[in-house]
Write a protein that holds these residues in place. Structure first.
Motif, mmCIF file in Angstrom:
data_model
loop_
_atom_site.group_PDB
_atom_site.id
_atom_site.type_symbol
_atom_site.label_atom_id
_atom_site.label_comp_id
_atom_site.label_asym_id
_atom_site.label_seq_id
_atom_site.Cartn_x
_atom_site.Cartn_y
_atom_site.Cartn_z
ATOM 1 N N GLU A 1 13.747 9.321 -2.257
ATOM 2 C CA GLU A 1 12.487 8.593 -2.414
ATOM 3 C C GLU A 1 12.732 7.268 -3.127
ATOM 4 N N LEU A 2 12.139 6.204 -2.598
ATOM 5 C CA LEU A 2 12.281 4.899 -3.242
ATOM 6 C C LEU A 2 11.461 4.843 -4.528
ATOM 7 N N PRO A 3 11.881 4.054 -5.500
ATOM 8 C CA PRO A 3 11.055 3.858 -6.703
ATOM 9 C C PRO A 3 9.805 3.064 -6.358
ATOM 10 N N PRO A 4 8.823 3.036 -7.267
ATOM 11 C CA PRO A 4 7.579 2.320 -6.991
ATOM 12 C C PRO A 4 7.788 0.817 -6.886
ATOM 13 N N GLY A 5 6.834 0.156 -6.243
ATOM 14 C CA GLY A 5 6.811 -1.301 -6.204
ATOM 15 C C GLY A 5 7.295 -1.886 -4.904
ATOM 16 N N GLY A 6 6.945 -3.141 -4.697
ATOM 17 C CA GLY A 6 7.287 -3.807 -3.458
ATOM 18 C C GLY A 6 8.756 -4.117 -3.306
ATOM 19 N N ALA A 7 9.432 -4.484 -4.387
ATOM 20 C CA ALA A 7 10.836 -4.885 -4.287
ATOM 21 C C ALA A 7 11.699 -3.763 -3.725
ATOM 22 N N ALA A 8 11.401 -2.526 -4.056
ATOM 23 C CA ALA A 8 12.210 -1.391 -3.620
ATOM 24 C C ALA A 8 12.192 -1.212 -2.108
ATOM 25 N N LEU A 9 11.198 -1.764 -1.435
ATOM 26 C CA LEU A 9 11.080 -1.573 0.013
ATOM 27 C C LEU A 9 12.199 -2.257 0.791
ATOM 28 N N ARG A 10 12.983 -3.104 0.129
ATOM 29 C CA ARG A 10 14.138 -3.697 0.801
ATOM 30 C C ARG A 10 15.099 -2.622 1.281
ATOM 31 N N ALA A 11 15.125 -1.477 0.599
ATOM 32 C CA ALA A 11 16.060 -0.396 0.943
ATOM 33 C C ALA A 11 15.416 0.671 1.827
ATOM 34 N N LEU A 12 14.220 0.427 2.328
ATOM 35 C CA LEU A 12 13.519 1.436 3.126
ATOM 36 C C LEU A 12 14.243 1.687 4.450
ATOM 37 N N GLU A 13 14.454 2.977 4.768
ATOM 38 C CA GLU A 13 15.084 3.358 6.036
ATOM 39 C C GLU A 13 14.211 4.282 6.869
ATOM 40 N N LYS A 14 13.349 5.057 6.211
ATOM 41 C CA LYS A 14 12.573 6.049 6.953
ATOM 42 C C LYS A 14 11.230 6.285 6.273
ATOM 43 N N ILE A 15 10.209 6.508 7.077
ATOM 44 C CA ILE A 15 8.890 6.875 6.584
ATOM 45 C C ILE A 15 8.590 8.284 7.080
ATOM 46 N N ASP A 16 8.311 9.188 6.150
ATOM 47 C CA ASP A 16 8.009 10.578 6.487
ATOM 48 C C ASP A 16 6.545 10.847 6.140
ATOM 49 N N ALA A 17 5.717 10.918 7.161
ATOM 50 C CA ALA A 17 4.284 11.147 6.952
ATOM 51 C C ALA A 17 3.881 12.586 7.242
ATOM 52 N N SER A 18 4.867 13.488 7.287
ATOM 53 C CA SER A 18 4.556 14.885 7.616
ATOM 54 C C SER A 18 3.696 15.549 6.549
ATOM 55 N N GLY A 19 3.758 15.038 5.327
ATOM 56 C CA GLY A 19 2.968 15.639 4.255
ATOM 57 C C GLY A 19 1.662 14.935 3.977
ATOM 58 N N LEU A 20 1.243 14.036 4.869
ATOM 59 C CA LEU A 20 -0.005 13.284 4.659
ATOM 60 C C LEU A 20 -1.196 14.221 4.514
ATOM 61 N N GLY B 1 0.805 -1.221 0.000
ATOM 62 C CA GLY B 1 0.000 0.000 0.000
ATOM 63 C C GLY B 1 0.835 1.267 0.000
ATOM 64 N N THR B 2 2.160 1.134 -0.200
ATOM 65 C CA THR B 2 3.003 2.330 -0.172
ATOM 66 C C THR B 2 2.710 3.269 -1.341
ATOM 67 N N GLY B 3 2.357 2.710 -2.494
ATOM 68 C CA GLY B 3 1.978 3.572 -3.607
ATOM 69 C C GLY B 3 0.754 4.401 -3.269
ATOM 70 N N MET B 4 -0.241 3.765 -2.669
ATOM 71 C CA MET B 4 -1.443 4.473 -2.249
ATOM 72 C C MET B 4 -1.096 5.611 -1.299
ATOM 73 N N LEU C 1 -1.005 10.096 -1.223
ATOM 74 C CA LEU C 1 -1.620 10.879 -0.152
ATOM 75 C C LEU C 1 -0.594 11.696 0.622
ATOM 76 N N GLY C 2 0.670 11.697 0.152
ATOM 77 C CA GLY C 2 1.665 12.586 0.724
ATOM 78 C C GLY C 2 2.705 11.971 1.622
ATOM 79 N N VAL C 3 2.691 10.653 1.816
ATOM 80 C CA VAL C 3 3.696 9.986 2.644
ATOM 81 C C VAL C 3 4.921 9.679 1.796
ATOM 82 N N ARG C 4 6.117 9.846 2.365
ATOM 83 C CA ARG C 4 7.367 9.593 1.641
ATOM 84 C C ARG C 4 8.056 8.367 2.237
ATOM 85 N N PHE C 5 8.582 7.511 1.367
ATOM 86 C CA PHE C 5 9.297 6.305 1.762
ATOM 87 C C PHE C 5 10.734 6.450 1.263
ATOM 88 N N LEU C 6 11.674 6.571 2.209
ATOM 89 C CA LEU C 6 13.012 7.042 1.902
ATOM 90 C C LEU C 6 14.074 5.980 2.161
#
Length: 405
Positions: free
Chosen positions: A179-198, A161-164, A168-173
């Motif tokens: 910013e990570l590229p789209p898709g599930g595979a890219a989440l392997r490199a996820l380090e931070k979630i920034d929901a300040s822009g939700l 649901g990260t694309g969704m 809505l303004g959440v960043r996956f870094l």
């Protein structure tokens, strides 16, 4: 709401690939004959066809251009009811982010030769996104929705649901703050979630209408159970499950969205990730629970209540439900079983129509369905059943009328 005494409520789901729920209801009504009073109420369980069913019951169709599952623009719709107290939008993930929104493979030979192509479309198990679904949500929020019903099913993506949420303004870094590229595979490199822009969704009630109970992770999770349907190889499934685990762990560690425990040096996400339905639609259920604080409800039961199904039973003598295939999945929360449960409370008998059936009479009766009428009873050729589903259904309905009316 009271209908004419002795009416028949026709409440079918779609016959996938041949008839919408509204078309099924119309053909059944024609087959029952002009002397039978009918009330058509197409239904759905939150999956593919939900918007069509809700619009057929009086909601407005709103069309928006959004991002499709592999990034191309698509025209998608949601259903809208401008109720004075609670303006409501019904959003079907499959409309914007479903398998049916994938671009076509380049000819039959490509579909046969390319393992990422299936059923005439080119699958993208590792990179498909749920972004367009978030765009539909944003459009409904800006329109003034106070309740958003999100139907999950038929997704092309396994992105948690990260694309969704990006829409809505959440960043996956990543570790570098990019910013990570789209898709599930890219989440392997996820380090931070920034929901300040939700997007401001304060005061909006989110309800997930869902008929599956899968958690986010593990052998019953989003990647393992549904990934292969989206073109994921065994190696891809392992990769995606690890990527979704990373999403849940980062959400726990850096954003406090879910709990986590550490055992033998491994962080294991708990809480939201383990909730039934978190694995729905490639993990979109997880994002709805974690970021939008959604409630998950059984899809068919919630939608029947939303559409006022029980009020239509007042004075009814019979309910006709159905779907393309009455099989084991029917018994696990699909529309016909939900319709039968709801009708049982009012003491109205239920029969079903279908394209084919694999359930025996005892199994149907245990689900509250007194009898089933299949197109296979009168036509053995599957191609003719698909091409002539409407007229065949009218013949089946005439037999039903002779037996029950």
């Amino acid at each position: 709401m009271s209908e004419s005494p002795g009416h028949v409520v026709i409440a079918p789901d779609k016959f996938k690939g041949s008839l919408t729920g509204a078309e099924v209801a119309a053909h059944v009504a024609a087959g029952l004959g002009p002397d039978v009073a009918t009330v058509a109420m197409p239904v759905a369980d939150g999956g593919d066809g939900t918007v069509d069913a809700v619009v057929a019951c009086g909601f407005e169709r709103v069309e928006v251009e959004v991002t499709g599952p592999v990034g191309e623009p698509v025209r998608a719709a949601y259903a809208w009811r401008d109720a004075p107290d609670t303006p409501t939008a019904v959003i079907e993930l499959a409309e914007a982010s479903g398998l049916r929104r994938l671009p076509a493979a380049e000819g039959a030979s490509a579909a046969q030769a390319d393992p990422s192509a299936h059923g005439g479309v080119r699958l993208a198990a590792l990179t498909a996104t749920s972004h367009g679904t978030g765009e539909l949500i944003a459009h409904a929020v800006r329109r003034g929705a106070k309740r958003i019903v999100l139907g999950l099913g038929g997704s092309a993506s396994t992105d948690g649901g990260t694309g969704m949420m990006r829409a809505l303004g959440v960043r996956f870094l990543d570790a570098g703050g990019e910013e990570l590229p789209p898709g599930g595979a890219a989440l392997r490199a996820l380090e931070k979630i920034d929901a300040s822009g939700l997007l401001d969704v304060a005061g909006v009630e989110f309800v997930v209408a869902c008929d599956v109970d899968n958690p986010l992770l593990g052998p019953n999770g989003a990647a393992a159970v549904y990934g292969p349907q989206k073109g994921a190889s065994p190696g891809d499934v392992k990769l995606l499950d690890g990527a979704l685990a990373r999403l849940a762990a980062v959400a726990a560690h850096t954003h406090g969205l879910v709990g986590a425990i550490e055992h033998d040096g491994v962080v294991r996400p708990m809480g939201v990730a383990a909730q039934p339905g978190a694995g729905a639609a490639g993990g979109t259920g997880f994002a709805a629970l974690a970021f939008l604080r959604a409630d998950i409800r059984p899809g068919i039961e919630y939608l029947l209540d939303l559409l006022g199904f029980r009020e239509r039973l007042d004075g009814a003598r019979l309910v006709v439900t159905g779907e393309g295939s009455l099989d084991e999945q029917t018994l696990r929360g699909k529309a016909p079983a939900g319709v039968a449960r709801a009708a049982a409370g009012a003491g109205v008998p239920v029969v079903a129509v279908c394209g084919r059936r694999t359930l025996g009479n005892e199994e149907l009766n245990a689900a509250g369905i007194r009898a089933a009428y299949a197109l296979t009873d009168i036509e053995s050729d599957p191609e003719r059943r698909m091409a002539e589903a409407g007229p065949l259904l009218e013949r089946v309905a005439a037999k039903l009328a002779a037996d029950w009316l």
